[in-house]
Design a protein around this motif. Structure first.
Motif, mmCIF file in Angstrom:
data_model
loop_
_atom_site.group_PDB
_atom_site.id
_atom_site.type_symbol
_atom_site.label_atom_id
_atom_site.label_comp_id
_atom_site.label_asym_id
_atom_site.label_seq_id
_atom_site.Cartn_x
_atom_site.Cartn_y
_atom_site.Cartn_z
ATOM 1 N N GLU A 1 65.736 36.037 23.258
ATOM 2 C CA GLU A 1 66.273 35.540 24.527
ATOM 3 C C GLU A 1 65.798 34.107 24.797
ATOM 4 N N PHE A 2 64.536 33.836 24.456
ATOM 5 C CA PHE A 2 63.995 32.494 24.649
ATOM 6 C C PHE A 2 64.788 31.464 23.838
ATOM 7 N N ASN A 3 64.940 31.747 22.546
ATOM 8 C CA ASN A 3 65.633 30.800 21.670
ATOM 9 C C ASN A 3 67.080 30.595 22.092
ATOM 10 N N GLN A 4 67.720 31.670 22.510
ATOM 11 C CA GLN A 4 69.110 31.570 22.950
ATOM 12 C C GLN A 4 69.212 30.690 24.190
ATOM 13 N N LEU A 5 68.303 30.900 25.125
ATOM 14 C CA LEU A 5 68.317 30.131 26.369
ATOM 15 C C LEU A 5 68.083 28.647 26.094
ATOM 16 N N VAL A 6 67.082 28.341 25.275
ATOM 17 C CA VAL A 6 66.752 26.936 24.988
ATOM 18 C C VAL A 6 67.860 26.269 24.193
ATOM 19 N N ASN A 7 68.375 26.944 23.183
ATOM 20 C CA ASN A 7 69.441 26.351 22.373
ATOM 21 C C ASN A 7 70.698 26.125 23.186
ATOM 22 N N ASP A 8 71.020 27.050 24.080
ATOM 23 C CA ASP A 8 72.177 26.872 24.960
ATOM 24 C C ASP A 8 71.973 25.664 25.871
ATOM 25 N N LYS A 9 70.749 25.510 26.351
ATOM 26 C CA LYS A 9 70.451 24.383 27.230
ATOM 27 C C LYS A 9 70.598 23.065 26.485
ATOM 28 N N ILE A 10 70.082 23.008 25.261
ATOM 29 C CA ILE A 10 70.174 21.773 24.478
ATOM 30 C C ILE A 10 71.627 21.460 24.121
ATOM 31 N N ILE B 1 57.155 19.097 15.535
ATOM 32 C CA ILE B 1 56.996 17.639 15.628
ATOM 33 C C ILE B 1 58.322 16.987 15.988
ATOM 34 N N ALA B 2 59.407 17.419 15.330
ATOM 35 C CA ALA B 2 60.722 16.847 15.617
ATOM 36 C C ALA B 2 61.155 17.133 17.060
ATOM 37 N N SER B 3 60.886 18.355 17.521
ATOM 38 C CA SER B 3 61.282 18.715 18.888
ATOM 39 C C SER B 3 60.481 17.934 19.929
ATOM 40 N N PHE B 4 59.168 17.842 19.727
ATOM 41 C CA PHE B 4 58.336 17.089 20.673
ATOM 42 C C PHE B 4 58.696 15.599 20.666
ATOM 43 N N LYS B 5 59.005 15.061 19.490
ATOM 44 C CA LYS B 5 59.400 13.650 19.427
ATOM 45 C C LYS B 5 60.693 13.411 20.192
ATOM 46 N N LYS B 6 61.613 14.353 20.073
ATOM 47 C CA LYS B 6 62.872 14.226 20.818
ATOM 48 C C LYS B 6 62.594 14.261 22.313
ATOM 49 N N SER B 7 61.661 15.125 22.741
ATOM 50 C CA SER B 7 61.324 15.226 24.156
ATOM 51 C C SER B 7 60.738 13.928 24.685
ATOM 52 N N THR C 1 62.796 18.707 28.963
ATOM 53 C CA THR C 1 62.103 19.986 29.132
ATOM 54 C C THR C 1 62.529 20.983 28.064
ATOM 55 N N ALA C 2 63.824 21.047 27.780
ATOM 56 C CA ALA C 2 64.319 21.986 26.780
ATOM 57 C C ALA C 2 63.742 21.681 25.400
ATOM 58 N N TRP C 3 63.707 20.414 25.037
ATOM 59 C CA TRP C 3 63.135 20.045 23.740
ATOM 60 C C TRP C 3 61.633 20.352 23.688
ATOM 61 N N PRO D 1 72.805 26.121 37.235
ATOM 62 C CA PRO D 1 72.439 25.787 35.846
ATOM 63 C C PRO D 1 71.652 24.491 35.706
ATOM 64 N N ASP D 2 71.633 23.671 36.740
ATOM 65 C CA ASP D 2 70.859 22.426 36.696
ATOM 66 C C ASP D 2 69.470 22.582 37.305
ATOM 67 N N ASN D 3 69.116 23.793 37.689
ATOM 68 C CA ASN D 3 67.816 24.038 38.307
ATOM 69 C C ASN D 3 66.745 24.089 37.210
ATOM 70 N N GLU D 4 66.008 22.973 37.071
ATOM 71 C CA GLU D 4 65.021 22.859 35.998
ATOM 72 C C GLU D 4 63.867 23.851 36.157
ATOM 73 N N MET D 5 63.467 24.111 37.400
ATOM 74 C CA MET D 5 62.365 25.036 37.611
ATOM 75 C C MET D 5 62.768 26.451 37.204
ATOM 76 N N ALA D 6 63.989 26.837 37.540
ATOM 77 C CA ALA D 6 64.465 28.161 37.150
ATOM 78 C C ALA D 6 64.533 28.271 35.633
ATOM 79 N N PHE D 7 65.007 27.228 34.985
ATOM 80 C CA PHE D 7 65.095 27.220 33.525
ATOM 81 C C PHE D 7 63.710 27.314 32.894
ATOM 82 N N GLY D 8 62.795 26.469 33.348
ATOM 83 C CA GLY D 8 61.447 26.459 32.777
ATOM 84 C C GLY D 8 60.707 27.765 33.007
#
Length: 412
Positions: free
Chosen positions: A278-287, A321-327, A295-297, A257-264
């Motif tokens: 599926e995309f939104n679920q994966l990203v929201n779970d990661k955040i 904008i909010a998501s990119f700023k958080k990133s 990367t998730a943001w 679960p910590d594999n950033e390349m697999a996640f991305g």
């Protein structure tokens, strides 16, 4: 003295032909030139009487190759001393030495194959293993330098020939008892770059094999895995291929679960396959699991940006904008994220009727885009030029030197 002479003659005779040998073997063993002996062996392999004769024939090629290899090695050593002593150096056949090392290795392995086969009585009595193992091991190490030279010359075939043979013979039975601990310092590096060359040559099975070897080295594990992901994505042909690959990624991500390349990569696959849920679920779970994952943001912002782009007058630019700023709060070194943020802020400003409010947003956008320019001045990763030009034009003026400089850049 007589015993010494007899012993020497017996050793010398061990590579000569005897009366009971087949004519094909006699002809091979008579040859003193590697190319001729190799040609004879290839054309008459089926005429050799048994496995023992085949082993002897290949061992003869090993001997001829090692003779050339040793000769050039000795010249190389003598030349090094001559340079120190400022005396004359001899002509040195570098490529000849590298090819001789290669020939010694591949023929040594063929010799071992037949040498380990049972005789007519079903017994295995190897004759050449002990004599060849260390000699072949020494020649094999030279293939690393041979591959380096080939890479320096842009010789793709040479790289795959020399580095590939070095890697492919890592676990060969002939060298099983040889101490290879000294290879740990460079095996991963050789494997990684050999994988790059194999991938470039579209030899994907070899590339995968070499990247797998490189992944055993902590210094190259991440880069090698990234290359495997990238290579797999490029070779997807159908939607079914893509879905199968998604399942492989999901399985890997569940294990790591910590594999950033697999996640991305999994996010990119969901996005490319229009699997928004599926995309939104994966990203929201990661955040949720890791709120400080840049990367998730960034991926969340990218999906929101794409949605806003097609929404027309109802576009929601505040979310990306909010998501990119958080990133960038977490990691402000990614020029792509900085450029996306600037683009979204410019897009939001363009929807406003209040000129002062517009200008304030453009000013803030400008700071992010200038940071992207600083990090990636040649636009190798992010095309920050046009949104930055918009900012300069609207914050300063069309005649401002900064605006005009970017205008010229955009015309190139």
């Amino acid at each position: 003295m007589k015993k010494f002479v007899i012993a020497a003659v017996m050793v010398f005779a061990s590579s000569t032909a005897f009366a009971g040998d087949s004519d094909a073997l006699k002809n091979i063993l008579k040859s003193k030139a590697y190319a001729e002996a190799e040609s004879l062996l290839k054309s008459s392999l089926g005429q050799l009487a048994d496995n023992a004769e085949k082993a002897r024939a290949y061992n003869h090629l090993v001997g001829l190759a090692l003779e050339k290899f040793t000769k050039e090695q000795n010249v190389q050593t003598a030349n090094a001393m001559a340079e120190l002593n400022k005396t004359k150096v001899e002509q040195f056949d570098t490529l000849g030495m590298y090819n001789a090392a290669y020939n010694a290795v591949i023929n040594g392995i063929e010799c071992e194959k037949y040498d380990q086969m049972p005789d007519a009585k079903g017994k295995v009595k190897p004759k050449f293993h002990e004599a060849n193992a260390q000699k072949v091991a020494n020649a094999r190490l030279t293939l690393v330098n041979a591959g380096n030279d080939a890479a320096g010359k842009g010789d793709q075939d040479g790289v795959l020939k020399f580095w590939g043979t070095f890697l492919d013979t890592e676990d060969t039975p002939l060298l099983a008892a040889i101490d290879k601990s000294n290879e740990k310092g460079f095996l991963g590096q050789v494997a990684y770059y050999a994988g790059l060359y194999a991938n470039q040559a579209k030899q994907f099975d070899r590339a995968n094999k070499y990247f797998d070897m490189a992944m055993q080295d902590p210094d190259f594990a991440k880069d090698a895995q990234n290359q495997k992901f990238s290579m797999a994505q490029r070779n997807l042909k159908t939607r079914e291929d893509s879905l199968n690959y998604v399942n492989q990624l999901k399985e890997l991500y569940q294990k790591e679960p910590d594999n950033e390349m697999a996640f991305g990569t999994l996010c990119n696959m969901y996005s490319g396959l229009n699997m928004a849920t599926e995309f939104n679920q994966l990203v929201n779970d990661k955040i949720s699991a890791d709120p400080n994952n840049a990367t998730a943001w960034a991926l969340k912002g990218q999906m929101e940006m794409n949605t806003a782009n097609v929404a027309g007058d109802n576009a929601d630019w505040d979310s990306p904008i909010a998501s990119f700023k958080k990133s960038i709060e977490i990691d402000g070194t990614n020029p792509i994220v900085l450029t996306y943020l600037g683009f979204c802020m410019n897009s939001k400003a363009a929807t406003l009727n209040d000129r002062n409010a517009q200008k304030e947003i453009y000013k803030e956008s400008l700071s992010h885009l200038e940071r992207a320019k600083e990090i990636d001045p040649n636009r190798e990763k992010a095309n920050w030029a046009y949104p930055l030009y918009q900012c300069y034009y609207l914050v300063y003026s069309a005649n401002d030197p900064r605006t005009q400089e970017l205008e010229q850049l955009l015309k190139k």
